[in-house]
Enzyme design. Structure first.
Site, PDB file in Angstrom:
ATOM      1  N   GLU A 291       0.808  -1.228   0.000  1.00  0.00           N
ATOM      2  CA  GLU A 291       0.000   0.000   0.000  1.00  0.00           C
ATOM      3  C   GLU A 291       0.836   1.271   0.000  1.00  0.00           C
ATOM      4  O   GLU A 291       0.770   2.056   0.941  1.00  0.00           O
ATOM      5  CB  GLU A 291      -0.887   0.016   1.254  1.00  0.00           C
ATOM      6  CG  GLU A 291      -1.724  -1.213   1.447  1.00  0.00           C
ATOM      7  CD  GLU A 291      -2.540  -1.164   2.741  1.00  0.00           C
ATOM      8  OE1 GLU A 291      -2.046  -0.658   3.764  1.00  0.00           O
ATOM      9  OE2 GLU A 291      -3.677  -1.630   2.708  1.00  0.00           O
ATOM     10  N   PRO A 292       1.627   1.501  -1.037  1.00  0.00           N
ATOM     11  CA  PRO A 292       2.424   2.731  -1.047  1.00  0.00           C
ATOM     12  C   PRO A 292       1.567   3.980  -1.252  1.00  0.00           C
ATOM     13  O   PRO A 292       0.632   3.957  -2.063  1.00  0.00           O
ATOM     14  CB  PRO A 292       3.351   2.526  -2.249  1.00  0.00           C
ATOM     15  CG  PRO A 292       2.581   1.628  -3.168  1.00  0.00           C
ATOM     16  CD  PRO A 292       1.814   0.701  -2.259  1.00  0.00           C
ATOM     17  N   GLY A 293       1.845   5.014  -0.512  1.00  0.00           N
ATOM     18  CA  GLY A 293       1.130   6.280  -0.682  1.00  0.00           C
ATOM     19  C   GLY A 293       2.132   7.382  -1.005  1.00  0.00           C
ATOM     20  O   GLY A 293       2.266   7.818  -2.150  1.00  0.00           O
ATOM     21  N   ARG A 331       2.726  20.111   7.294  1.00  0.00           N
ATOM     22  CA  ARG A 331       3.631  19.053   7.755  1.00  0.00           C
ATOM     23  C   ARG A 331       4.770  19.577   8.625  1.00  0.00           C
ATOM     24  O   ARG A 331       5.262  18.875   9.500  1.00  0.00           O
ATOM     25  CB  ARG A 331       4.179  18.228   6.586  1.00  0.00           C
ATOM     26  CG  ARG A 331       3.105  17.347   5.945  1.00  0.00           C
ATOM     27  CD  ARG A 331       3.678  16.343   4.953  1.00  0.00           C
ATOM     28  NE  ARG A 331       4.493  15.329   5.587  1.00  0.00           N
ATOM     29  CZ  ARG A 331       5.811  15.241   5.508  1.00  0.00           C
ATOM     30  NH1 ARG A 331       6.502  16.118   4.797  1.00  0.00           N
ATOM     31  NH2 ARG A 331       6.465  14.291   6.133  1.00  0.00           N
ATOM     32  N   CYS A 362      -1.934  33.399  10.890  1.00  0.00           N
ATOM     33  CA  CYS A 362      -1.721  34.083  12.159  1.00  0.00           C
ATOM     34  C   CYS A 362      -1.364  33.097  13.250  1.00  0.00           C
ATOM     35  O   CYS A 362      -2.140  32.852  14.182  1.00  0.00           O
ATOM     36  CB  CYS A 362      -2.962  34.894  12.497  1.00  0.00           C
ATOM     37  SG  CYS A 362      -3.254  36.146  11.254  1.00  0.00           S
ATOM     38  N   GLU A 363      -0.205  32.481  13.117  1.00  0.00           N
ATOM     39  CA  GLU A 363       0.366  31.525  14.072  1.00  0.00           C
ATOM     40  C   GLU A 363       1.876  31.679  13.955  1.00  0.00           C
ATOM     41  O   GLU A 363       2.406  31.555  12.845  1.00  0.00           O
ATOM     42  CB  GLU A 363       0.055  30.076  13.665  1.00  0.00           C
ATOM     43  CG  GLU A 363      -1.375  29.668  13.631  1.00  0.00           C
ATOM     44  CD  GLU A 363      -1.968  29.413  15.003  1.00  0.00           C
ATOM     45  OE1 GLU A 363      -1.203  29.047  15.926  1.00  0.00           O
ATOM     46  OE2 GLU A 363      -3.180  29.604  15.143  1.00  0.00           O
TER      47      GLU A 363
HETATM   48  C1  LIG Z   1      -1.001   5.860   5.441  1.00  0.00           C
HETATM   49  C2  LIG Z   1      -1.141   4.433   5.146  1.00  0.00           C
HETATM   50  C3  LIG Z   1      -0.481   3.863   4.056  1.00  0.00           C
HETATM   51  C4  LIG Z   1       0.474   4.643   3.189  1.00  0.00           C
HETATM   52  O1  LIG Z   1       1.594   5.068   3.874  1.00  0.00           O
HETATM   53  P1  LIG Z   1       2.753   5.836   3.086  1.00  0.00           P
HETATM   54  O2  LIG Z   1       3.734   6.133   4.121  1.00  0.00           O
HETATM   55  O3  LIG Z   1       2.149   7.038   2.486  1.00  0.00           O
HETATM   56  O4  LIG Z   1       3.257   4.884   2.037  1.00  0.00           O
HETATM   57  C5  LIG Z   1      -0.710   2.545   3.778  1.00  0.00           C
HETATM   58  N1  LIG Z   1      -1.555   1.805   4.536  1.00  0.00           N
HETATM   59  C6  LIG Z   1      -2.190   2.311   5.594  1.00  0.00           C
HETATM   60  C7  LIG Z   1      -3.104   1.467   6.376  1.00  0.00           C
HETATM   61  C8  LIG Z   1      -2.009   3.632   5.946  1.00  0.00           C
HETATM   62  O5  LIG Z   1      -2.642   4.134   6.999  1.00  0.00           O
END
Ligand SMILES: *Cc1c(COP(=O)(O)O)cnc(C)c1O
Length: 432
Positions: A291-293, A331, A362-363
């Site tokens: 699950e890469p994001g 972030r 305004c922080e």
């Molecule tokens: C956030 C998340 C991801 C992706 O994480 P990255 O660090 O963006 O690759 C994958 N699986 C789950 C369950 C997440 O919460």
């Protein structure tokens, strides 16, 4: 030269993304503005799909964790690249469905999905609901029964892995709000309940050990722990687990100090551990999911700003203010994230000016970077913050009622708006 392959400098000395002059983009679309390189995103998607083909006989699915950056255009791209999609809310699900994303390739995550979201997931026919806790399992079973459907389920397990990352983004250890604990027996109880539950098709187990991880070792350990757990499940219940979801969390380059492995190397090593452990523990090799994001979208994006005031406080610091900040990139204020800065219209000049890049909210904490080196910037210059493709637009807010910037995509030397800039009318649209 830069943290991302899609960036370069042209003959005018300006920063380019996907070969397009960022100073021209700033003039055309205004600032602040997110710019993402579609070709880079597609290349990242392909690398993940290929890594499973090359190292695990294609017996798996790479799904994009869309919380990193979700919009209609992104869902379309991910689908075209044959990845699945991880959603964590009804809103992300709705976006995916709105562009016809195949629901059987959608995985629904989250530690406290609402009853309405569970209904929506069942109605949409999502491929998997990744169940976080026993309460949710019961509610999902009821929702599925009510609609006369059966739902494929994975259980989220805390494998107890220390992922060597920032504690805010470390999620696989026992003290985490996510998932079922292994050590206490909670996980095994959950599995038994899932196997027994009505209208629930127990498919497998999931873990996600954290984010922005560079070492492959925590992933190998997680794979080992999870295969061990699959063997325990088989021994206790007789059920052979079909699917193992190993989560995401692969690190990207935010600064020249970061050295992520190629995705193919992660997969080669983890697949090696999986195969060996399956033989050792006597379980069938599972279908795997990753699950890469961040690593799909992060390096493909930058944010462009216009520099306003430059304030030098003698012997202390120089504040450079920009026309965005924590509203479009929270972030730094959240986890002091590192970013590389480039003055887009002076990108060929040396970085010999130490500045603190300040947002317009305004922080006092609304900063994007402290004590960072950049070119000699002046009011009117275009400032680029690099590697903002993930967790920037998706985390943005309207704090101070500032409209959100647009997202511009570049591909093959062309640019287009995929999310338009918010207007003041958008800001008051929901006020009654
Ligand atoms: C956030 C998340 C991801 C992706 O994480 P990255 O660090 O963006 O690759 C994958 N699986 C789950 C369950 C997440 O919460």
């Amino acid at each position: 030269m830069f943290v991302s392959d899609c960036l370069s400098v042209n003959e005018k000395g300006n920063l380019t993304i996907g070969g397009i002059d960022t100073v021209d983009l700033a003039a055309k679309y205004g600032t602040p503005c997110y710019v993402v390189d579609e070709d880079q995103i597609r290349a990242n998607c392909r690398a993940y799909v290929k890594s499973i083909e090359d190292n695990y006989d294609g017996n798996g699915l790479a799904i994009y964790a869309s919380k990193a950056f979700n919009c209609k255009a992104m869902c379309k791209i991910v689908n075209e690249e044959k990845m699945g999609l991880d959603v964590v809310s009804g809103g992300e699900l709705y976006t995916a469905l709105s562009v016809g994303f195949p629901s059987e390739k959608i995985y629904f995550h989250g530690n406290n999905k609402t009853l309405a979201e569970l209904d929506e997931a069942v109605k949409a026919g999502v491929g998997r609901v990744v169940v976080d806790n026993i309460y949710e399992l019961e509610n999902l079973s009821k929702a599925a029964k009510k609609q006369g459907k059966t739902v494929g389920v994975l259980l989220r397990i805390k494998p107890g892995i220390d992922a060597h990352t920032h504690s805010f983004i470390m999620t696989g250890q026992i003290d985490s709000k996510f998932g079922f604990a292994l050590e206490t027996g909670e996980a095994m109880d959950g599995i038994k309940a899932a196997i027994a539950a009505e209208n629930i098709d127990f498919k497998g187990v999931h873990c996600h050990i954290g984010s922005q991880i560079f070492d492959v070792e925590p992933f190998e350990r997680a794979a080992e722990v999870m295969i061990g757990f699959m063997a325990d499940i088989k021994a206790e219940t007789g059920v052979e687990v079909e699917e193992l979801d190993l989560g995401g969390g692969f690190g990207i380059k935010y600064s020249s100090d970061d050295n992520p492995l190629a995705y193919s190397e992660y997969m080669a090593k983890v697949a090696g551990v999986l195969k060996a452990e399956c033989v050792k523990k006597g379980v069938k090799q599972p279908f795997i999911v990753i699950e890469p994001g961040r690593s799909v979208a992060g390096s493909a994006g930058i944010t462009l700003y216009t520099v306003g005031a430059v304030k030098t406080i003698p012997d202390i610091r120089t504040y450079v203010s920009i026309d965005g900040g924590m509203g479009d990139n929270p972030r730094y204020i959240l986890y002091q994230s590192t970013y590389e800065l480039v003055c887009a219209n002076k990108a060929d000049k040396p970085k010999d000016f130490k500045i603190t890049l300040a947002g317009r909210c305004c922080e006092s904490g609304d900063l994007i970077q402290e004590d960072a080196l950049v070119q000699q910037v002046e009011p009117g210059d275009i400032m680029a913050v690099l590697s903002t493709g993930a967790y920037n637009y998706s985390m943005s807010s309207n704090y101070n009622r500032i409209p959100k910037p647009p997202v511009v995509m570049v591909s093959g030397g062309q640019s287009r708006v995929v999310v338009r800039r918010e207007t003041y009318e958008d800001i008051i649209a929901k006020d009654m």
